[in-house]
Design a protein around this motif. Structure first.
Motif, PDB file in Angstrom:
ATOM      1  N   CYS A 138       0.851  -1.190   0.000  1.00 26.74           N
ATOM      2  CA  CYS A 138       0.000   0.000   0.000  1.00 26.74           C
ATOM      3  C   CYS A 138       0.886   1.240   0.000  1.00 26.74           C
ATOM      4  O   CYS A 138       1.865   1.307   0.734  1.00 26.74           O
ATOM      5  CB  CYS A 138      -0.909   0.006   1.228  1.00 26.74           C
TER       6      CYS A 138
ATOM      7  N   ASN B 185      -0.457   4.335   0.550  1.00 24.29           N
ATOM      8  CA  ASN B 185      -1.278   5.455   1.019  1.00 24.29           C
ATOM      9  C   ASN B 185      -0.782   6.195   2.253  1.00 24.29           C
ATOM     10  O   ASN B 185      -1.072   7.358   2.428  1.00 24.29           O
ATOM     11  CB  ASN B 185      -2.710   4.988   1.251  1.00 24.29           C
ATOM     12  N   MET B 186      -0.062   5.531   3.106  1.00 25.93           N
ATOM     13  CA  MET B 186       0.466   6.198   4.301  1.00 25.93           C
ATOM     14  C   MET B 186      -0.602   6.900   5.139  1.00 25.93           C
ATOM     15  O   MET B 186      -0.421   8.058   5.547  1.00 25.93           O
ATOM     16  CB  MET B 186       1.570   7.211   3.916  1.00 25.93           C
ATOM     17  N   CYS B 187      -1.718   6.224   5.395  1.00 21.17           N
ATOM     18  CA  CYS B 187      -2.660   6.737   6.396  1.00 21.17           C
ATOM     19  C   CYS B 187      -1.858   6.790   7.692  1.00 21.17           C
ATOM     20  O   CYS B 187      -1.126   5.856   8.009  1.00 21.17           O
ATOM     21  CB  CYS B 187      -3.849   5.801   6.541  1.00 21.17           C
TER      22      CYS B 187
ATOM     23  N   PHE C 276      -2.300   6.438  10.805  1.00 17.23           N
ATOM     24  CA  PHE C 276      -2.467   5.477  11.905  1.00 17.23           C
ATOM     25  C   PHE C 276      -1.977   4.081  11.548  1.00 17.23           C
ATOM     26  O   PHE C 276      -1.911   3.211  12.399  1.00 17.23           O
ATOM     27  CB  PHE C 276      -3.962   5.390  12.300  1.00 17.23           C
ATOM     28  N   CYS C 277      -1.624   3.854  10.288  1.00 19.83           N
ATOM     29  CA  CYS C 277      -1.571   2.478   9.780  1.00 19.83           C
ATOM     30  C   CYS C 277      -0.150   1.950   9.571  1.00 19.83           C
ATOM     31  O   CYS C 277       0.718   2.612   9.005  1.00 19.83           O
ATOM     32  CB  CYS C 277      -2.344   2.411   8.472  1.00 19.83           C
TER      33      CYS C 277
ATOM     34  N   VAL D  57       0.473  -0.869   7.830  1.00 13.39           N
ATOM     35  CA  VAL D  57       0.536  -1.707   6.623  1.00 13.39           C
ATOM     36  C   VAL D  57       1.618  -1.278   5.609  1.00 13.39           C
ATOM     37  O   VAL D  57       2.360  -2.119   5.108  1.00 13.39           O
ATOM     38  CB  VAL D  57      -0.862  -1.809   5.945  1.00 13.39           C
ATOM     39  N   PRO D  58       1.753   0.027   5.303  1.00 13.60           N
ATOM     40  CA  PRO D  58       2.787   0.387   4.319  1.00 13.60           C
ATOM     41  C   PRO D  58       4.189  -0.034   4.773  1.00 13.60           C
ATOM     42  O   PRO D  58       5.057  -0.278   3.944  1.00 13.60           O
ATOM     43  CB  PRO D  58       2.679   1.916   4.242  1.00 13.60           C
TER      44      PRO D  58
ATOM     45  N   GLN E  94      -5.328  -3.928  -0.634  1.00 12.42           N
ATOM     46  CA  GLN E  94      -5.538  -2.893   0.386  1.00 12.42           C
ATOM     47  C   GLN E  94      -6.280  -1.700  -0.206  1.00 12.42           C
ATOM     48  O   GLN E  94      -6.931  -0.950   0.515  1.00 12.42           O
ATOM     49  CB  GLN E  94      -4.199  -2.427   0.978  1.00 12.42           C
TER      50      GLN E  94
ATOM     51  N   HIS F 204     -11.037   2.475  -1.638  1.00 15.88           N
ATOM     52  CA  HIS F 204     -10.649   3.695  -0.904  1.00 15.88           C
ATOM     53  C   HIS F 204     -11.512   4.843  -1.420  1.00 15.88           C
ATOM     54  O   HIS F 204     -11.585   5.074  -2.630  1.00 15.88           O
ATOM     55  CB  HIS F 204      -9.168   3.993  -1.126  1.00 15.88           C
TER      56      HIS F 204
ATOM     57  N   ARG G 242      -6.029  10.819   5.090  1.00 12.14           N
ATOM     58  CA  ARG G 242      -6.902   9.984   4.264  1.00 12.14           C
ATOM     59  C   ARG G 242      -7.183  10.613   2.892  1.00 12.14           C
ATOM     60  O   ARG G 242      -7.803   9.993   2.029  1.00 12.14           O
ATOM     61  CB  ARG G 242      -8.233   9.729   4.989  1.00 12.14           C
TER      62      ARG G 242
HETATM   63 FE1  SF4 Z   1      -3.152   1.587   3.193  1.00 18.48          FE
HETATM   64 FE2  SF4 Z   1      -5.569   0.997   4.194  1.00 18.48          FE
HETATM   65 FE3  SF4 Z   1      -3.475   1.262   5.834  1.00 18.48          FE
HETATM   66 FE4  SF4 Z   1      -4.489   3.410   4.621  1.00 18.48          FE
HETATM   67  S1  SF4 Z   1      -5.560   2.060   6.123  1.00 18.48           S
HETATM   68  S2  SF4 Z   1      -2.305   2.894   4.775  1.00 18.48           S
HETATM   69  S3  SF4 Z   1      -5.122   2.563   2.662  1.00 18.48           S
HETATM   70  S4  SF4 Z   1      -3.728  -0.278   4.266  1.00 18.48           S
END
Ligand code: SF4
Ligand code: SAM
Length: 479
Positions: A185, A187-189, A191-192, A194-195, A229, A276, A315
């Motif tokens: 991913c 996106n670099m939200c 809080f997240c 995942v990236p 994602q 998204h 976001r």
């Molecule tokens: Fe990526 Fe979803 Fe995490 Fe945002 S919330 S960084 S879109 S995985």
């Protein structure tokens, strides 16, 4: 039931699920592996890729970890609680490891990627640590660990999509399957995690996706869910001239991919997750409208209804943008189900921000939501930039209000369906009563109805009239 102490995680019922041995597998295995998966659907899908790689090495699956030569936990880092669950689970293997030191224990997935070799120091019984892009190297790592050395590979890749690996379908109902279409991913939200744990976004070869879906259909599957994602940013460009050309330059967008999969057969249902709000296009909505077999259901995570908080979350959309997207979905797809992810108590969230989340939920009339309280994750933008300043009791109270509102919205949505007739794909016996079938309609709602004296079976499409409902289920009768 929603558990406030744990907060809800994706597919709560499946957390820590162990896989059954492969169905109708004619092979005889000399070694056994046991795998448990945690977290999002992507992890469950990855475990099927891991199973395929291990099968090539002579490993068969077992559901009993006590008879396994290799125990694997495919882990999640999304909230602190998810990691604690895995650490607790690891302690339960201590006794076995003492009795049978030759049993190898491996940690896969996001927690492996986040903690890397540190995991070996902190969890002494772990032999192997493998990140989500390094599963192809598992055979070598197992060999290394067999030789008494701890083995780690957490290299992230910009290319790996496992496109050529045919996942072994484990614990499958033989009707519905998940197909990974992209990884990572960008996106670099804020809080997240995942990236950081799954690396840069990359799209899988469109033709390998269509091939996998076609093979599933030929093997009796009736529904595929395309996973990523952020599926709306799927974009695959053929790497050389010999690749098939699709579209003007041969590139395939998500709307085009959806159409390609929908065209496999009108009897193959197509779902996808996750969309998204900043990226979902009218093209995708029109493609959904064009094909009856593309299910009318969109998971469109909101996270917060306050533009100020959304900005802090990085976001890239506002409250008004989100509302306009919901309007557009309702305009192009009037009967579309919409669900969401919501985070309560993000940094600096005020009572007014929280009220904005509640009012936007009512505006969107979600059929269902996954609801969490904010859990600060090490290394994320939010952890580095903002203070996790909302007290736990406030987070939990706000989450409780979000859950109560969602329960009300779900019931209202289901009550509107009473008296309507839906095409339902039968998945299995109902959990409560084997005289009833359980299936889903296009909107992803669970429908339960008596089998009667008709000779239906899982995988059949039937028409069901809804007679009554609960907040979670439509109850009907065959017509
Ligand atoms: Fe990526 Fe979803 Fe995490 Fe945002 S919330 S960084 S879109 S995985
Ligand atoms: N990519 C998807 C998206 O952007 O909607 C979701 C991916 S994430 C695996 C699933 C959900 O977990 C997110 O939508 C968010 O609501 C929740 N989540 C992620 N990080 C979180 C955190 N630090 N605390 C609480 N919930 C979190």
């Amino acid at each position: 039931m929603f558990d406030l102490a744990t907060s809800k995680v994706h597919d709560e019922a499946r957390q820590g699920e162990a896989y059954a041995p492969f169905e109708n597998d004619p092979n005889v295995y000399t070694k056994r592996f046991y795998i448990e998966s945690y977290g999002c659907q992507m992890n469950f899908s990855d475990s099927e890729i891991v199973a395929s790689i291990l099968a090539g090495e002579g490993f068969g699956a077992t559901r009993n970890y006590e008879e396994a030569d290799l125990i694997l936990l495919n882990t999640c880092s999304i909230r602190e609680k998810a990691e604690q669950t895995v650490r607790k689970r690891l302690t339960e293997f201590k006794k076995l490891k003492k009795q049978r030191p030759s049993t190898l224990i491996g940690v896969l997935g996001c927690m492996a990627e986040r903690l890397k070799a540190k995991l070996l120091e902190e969890e002494k019984l772990v032999d192997i640590v493998v990140g989500p892009d390094a599963y192809r190297t598992l055979p070598g790592l197992i060999q290394e660990a067999d030789g008494g050395h701890k083995a780690v590979n957490v290299l992230l890749s910009r290319e790996e999509t496992y496109a050529d690996i045919s996942p072994v379908r484990l614990n499958s109902n033989g009707i519905t399957a998940f197909v990974s279409i992209m990884r990572g991913c960008n996106n670099m939200c804020s809080f997240c995690v995942v990236p950081f744990t799954r690396g840069r976004e990359r799209s899988r070869d469109a033709h390998s996706i269509v091939k996998e879906c076609r093979e599933l259909f030929e093997n009796g599957y009736k529904e595929v869910t395309l996973l990523g994602q952020n599926v709306d940013s799927y974009y695959w460009i053929p790497s050389n001239d010999s690749d098939h050309k699709t579209g003007s330059e041969g590139a395939v967008s998500f709307a085009m991919l959806l159409e390609m999969v929908a065209l496999i057969s009108p009897d193959l249902r197509v779902r996808f997750s996750t969309s998204h709000p900043k990226d979902i296009t009218d093209d995708v909505l029109h493609t959904m409208a064009k094909y009856e077999n593309i299910c009318k259901y969109i998971h469109l995570p909101l996270q917060s209804g306050s533009t100020r908080v959304l900005q802090l979350m990085n976001r890239s959309y506002t409250r008004e943008w989100y509302m306009a997207r919901v309007d557009r979905i309702r305009e192009i797809l009037p009967d579309c189900g919409i669900s969401s992810d919501i985070i309560a108590g993000f940094c600096t969230e005020t009572e007014e921000d929280h009220q904005e989340t509640l009012s936007l939920m009512s505006y969107a009339k979600y059929d269902m939501s996954y609801m969490f309280f904010y859990s600060e994750r090490p290394g994320t933008l939010a952890q580095r930039r903002y203070k996790d300043d909302i007290p736990d009791e406030v987070k939990k109270r706000r989450l409780q209000e979000i859950v109560e509102l969602q329960n009300k919205l779900s019931l209202e949505s289901n009550l509107k369906d009473v008296g309507k007739t839906f095409k339902v794909l039968i998945e299995s016996d109902s959990k409560r009563n084997d005289q009833d079938w359980m299936g889903r309609n296009s909107q992803n709602k669970v429908v339960v109805f008596p089998k009667g004296n008709k000779a239906h079976k899982p995988g059949d499409y039937v028409w069901v009239r809804v007679k009554e409902c609960t907040q979670a289920t439509l109850l009907g009768e065959l017509i």
